[in-house]
Design a protein around this motif. Structure first.
Motif, PDB file in Angstrom:
ATOM      1  N   TRP A 151       0.828  -1.121   0.008  1.00  9.00           N
ATOM      2  CA  TRP A 151      -0.169  -0.041  -0.031  1.00  9.00           C
ATOM      3  C   TRP A 151       0.838   1.274   0.046  1.00  9.00           C
ATOM      4  O   TRP A 151       0.562   2.226  -0.671  1.00  9.00           O
ATOM      5  CB  TRP A 151      -1.020   0.018   1.233  1.00  9.00           C
ATOM      6  N   PHE A 193      -0.063   4.182  -2.963  1.00 10.91           N
ATOM      7  CA  PHE A 193      -0.971   5.101  -2.576  1.00 10.91           C
ATOM      8  C   PHE A 193      -0.597   6.781  -2.951  1.00 10.91           C
ATOM      9  O   PHE A 193      -1.454   7.366  -3.721  1.00 10.91           O
ATOM     10  CB  PHE A 193      -1.042   5.185  -0.871  1.00 10.91           C
ATOM     11  N   ASP A 205      -4.149  -1.507  -6.293  1.00 11.93           N
ATOM     12  CA  ASP A 205      -5.469  -1.100  -5.414  1.00 11.93           C
ATOM     13  C   ASP A 205      -5.036   0.208  -4.507  1.00 11.93           C
ATOM     14  O   ASP A 205      -6.098   1.039  -4.654  1.00 11.93           O
ATOM     15  CB  ASP A 205      -5.532  -2.250  -4.465  1.00 11.93           C
ATOM     16  N   ALA A 206      -4.016   0.233  -4.151  1.00  9.88           N
ATOM     17  CA  ALA A 206      -3.711   1.681  -3.239  1.00  9.88           C
ATOM     18  C   ALA A 206      -3.340   2.778  -4.303  1.00  9.88           C
ATOM     19  O   ALA A 206      -4.035   3.605  -3.890  1.00  9.88           O
ATOM     20  CB  ALA A 206      -2.180   1.431  -2.451  1.00  9.88           C
ATOM     21  N   LYS A 226      -5.002   3.127  -6.944  1.00 11.56           N
ATOM     22  CA  LYS A 226      -6.704   3.450  -7.625  1.00 11.56           C
ATOM     23  C   LYS A 226      -7.426   4.193  -6.411  1.00 11.56           C
ATOM     24  O   LYS A 226      -8.102   4.980  -6.365  1.00 11.56           O
ATOM     25  CB  LYS A 226      -7.251   2.161  -7.705  1.00 11.56           C
ATOM     26  N   GLU A 227      -6.802   3.690  -4.965  1.00 18.89           N
ATOM     27  CA  GLU A 227      -7.741   4.264  -3.836  1.00 18.89           C
ATOM     28  C   GLU A 227      -7.658   5.754  -3.799  1.00 18.89           C
ATOM     29  O   GLU A 227      -8.543   6.590  -3.696  1.00 18.89           O
ATOM     30  CB  GLU A 227      -7.181   3.589  -2.717  1.00 18.89           C
ATOM     31  N   ASN A 228      -6.362   6.128  -3.975  1.00 19.47           N
ATOM     32  CA  ASN A 228      -5.896   7.654  -3.755  1.00 19.47           C
ATOM     33  C   ASN A 228      -6.458   8.282  -5.295  1.00 19.47           C
ATOM     34  O   ASN A 228      -6.912   9.534  -5.149  1.00 19.47           O
ATOM     35  CB  ASN A 228      -4.447   7.792  -3.729  1.00 19.47           C
ATOM     36  N   THR A 244      -8.688   7.669  -7.472  1.00 19.44           N
ATOM     37  CA  THR A 244     -10.197   7.826  -7.777  1.00 19.44           C
ATOM     38  C   THR A 244     -10.644   8.784  -6.775  1.00 19.44           C
ATOM     39  O   THR A 244     -11.763   9.390  -6.934  1.00 19.44           O
ATOM     40  CB  THR A 244     -11.031   6.529  -7.785  1.00 19.44           C
ATOM     41  N   LYS A 245     -10.164   8.585  -5.470  1.00 18.03           N
ATOM     42  CA  LYS A 245     -10.740   9.529  -4.528  1.00 18.03           C
ATOM     43  C   LYS A 245     -10.408  11.018  -4.909  1.00 18.03           C
ATOM     44  O   LYS A 245     -11.446  12.136  -4.807  1.00 18.03           O
ATOM     45  CB  LYS A 245      -9.741   9.279  -3.302  1.00 18.03           C
TER      46      LYS A 245
END
Ligand code: PHB
Length: 403
Positions: free
Chosen positions: A161, A165, A194-195, A197-199, A201-202
């Motif tokens: 992560w 991120f 995934d990490a 994408k998390e940041n 897309t946020k």
């Protein structure tokens, strides 16, 4: 393994020597285990890839750990060091057997390993069952310091992560609104994507498509054609070692380098630049290290590593080096006795290390807390651009130690 689980067949003389040493320690109010009283070396098991696409990564961790021990006069926590090596081949199916060999048969005091997230998860399970001390010098599998966290499991490198991120914000801020991702299909690739994408897309970014290749395959052609057809604003990727060399070269050969900027976690260009040459120039990545970090520990480390190996240090070397530093801190606090776990862990928890990567410390989940830097390849070096995220701790989702 705790020393009390060892089977000793010492001679009468060593028993006597041991007895007088024990008496001396007892007078000081301390009762070390027999191995320490007899001056036995601490036994360290390296479980690393010494073959396959991650060979160089494993070797650099190994070399830099030994360098650190040599700088301490061949000792850790005041004890001489003995090594046992196992080639894990980055092969998850062999992880349990390889780990059992070190823990149960070789009876090592500490296991240092490994590089590959899938292999590391097998090691974590054995370490939990056997209460064996495990320090992970690379593999980022989030679960190792997440749901599977334990007092005896430590990580000096990163969680997957952590380097992924911050890149979400970096790429959004660079104006990229539609991005594709590409990586190997296994825990490290999936968790870094995934990490990211998390940041990303946020922040408001859009993921056009996620592409995957089986590990450790390097046939990228069909997927590069797919990128050329989809024409995203940019690409986020994770590859490492030999696979990263091939990917960066293929990306340029496919004519994508100048039209669709390639980004990634820093493994894409770390320890690989000599082989990637001009094809890597200009690539921006996020990682907890940069070659030109301007701190005394980094300068000294780069020079010492070059002197020992004739090679340029990289992030893997830094991680191996810091692993020995952390172990030394723990062992010193325990008077060299690996069985004195509570003292060891308390000191490791409190450790503040001036690493070549900058200041590091450890979270309640036993994962490293560190700066993540934005870097750019210039003149064959991963050069520091800025701090993408200062003192970043993994969220340790699912770790009972952290809640
Ligand atoms: C991993 O499998 O966790 C891994 C391997 C190589 C890297 C980074 C992460 O460079």
């Amino acid at each position: 393994m705790p020393d009390k689980q060892r089977i000793h067949t010492p001679s009468r003389r060593t028993l006597l020597k041991g007895a007088s040493a024990m008496a001396a320690f007892a007078a000081l109010g301390r009762f070390p285990s027999p191995a320490i009283a007899q001056g036995a070396p601490i036994k360290i098991g390296f479980m690393l890839p010494y073959s396959g696409t991650y060979t160089k990564l494993g070797k650099y961790i190994d070399h830099a750990f030994r360098l650190n021990v040599e700088e301490k006069g061949g000792k850790l926590g005041g004890r001489t060091v003995e090594y046992v090596q196992v080639d894990d081949e980055s092969e998850p199916a062999k992880a349990t057997d390889n780990m059992n060999r070190l823990v149960a048969r070789e009876k090592v005091d500490v296991v240092v390993g490994t590089v590959h997230s899938g292999v590391a998860m097998g090691m974590v399970k054995v370490a939990r069952d056997a209460n064996a001390l495990l320090i992970i010098p690379n593999a980022g599998a989030n679960a190792a310091t997440g749901p599977m966290c334990a007092p005896n499991i430590w990580r000096t490198s990163f969680s997957n992560w952590q380097p992924g991120f911050p890149m979400g914000k970096v790429m959004y801020d660079a104006g990229h609104r539609n991005v594709m991702t590409i990586t190997w299909r296994y825990a490290a690739g999936q968790e870094m994507v995934d990490a990211f994408k998390e940041n990303y897309t946020k922040a408001g970014g859009n993921i056009v498509e996620e592409l995957y290749v089986p590990f450790p395959q390097v046939e990228f052609q069909a997927l590069l054609t797919r990128i050329a057809t989809q024409k995203p604003d940019a690409v986020f990727s994770f590859f490492a070692g030999g696979g990263a060399v091939k990917f960066v070269k293929d990306y340029a050969a496919a004519g994508l380098k100048n039209s669709i900027p390639l980004y990634g976690t820093g493994f894409l260009t770390d320890g690989t630049l000599e082989a990637q040459g001009a094809d890597a120039e200009g690539i921006k990545t996020t990682l907890h290290y940069a070659d030109d970090l301007d701190n005394p520990a980094n300068k000294a480390f780069i020079a010492a590593f070059k002197k020992k190996t004739g090679e340029d240090a990289d992030v893997y070397a830094v991680q191996g080096y810091d692993t020995a530093t952390l172990l030394d801190i723990g062992l010193k606090a325990a008077g060299g006795d690996v069985a004195a776990r509570e003292k060891m862990y308390a000191a490791m928890q409190a450790a503040k290390i001036d690493s070549p990567r900058g200041p590091i410390s450890f979270s309640k989940a036993n994962n490293v807390v560190q700066n993540v830097y934005l870097r750019e390849v210039k003149g064959g070096m991963n050069r520091y651009v800025s701090i993408a995220h200062a003192a970043l701790a993994d969220p340790a989702r699912g770790c009972k130690l952290a809640s």
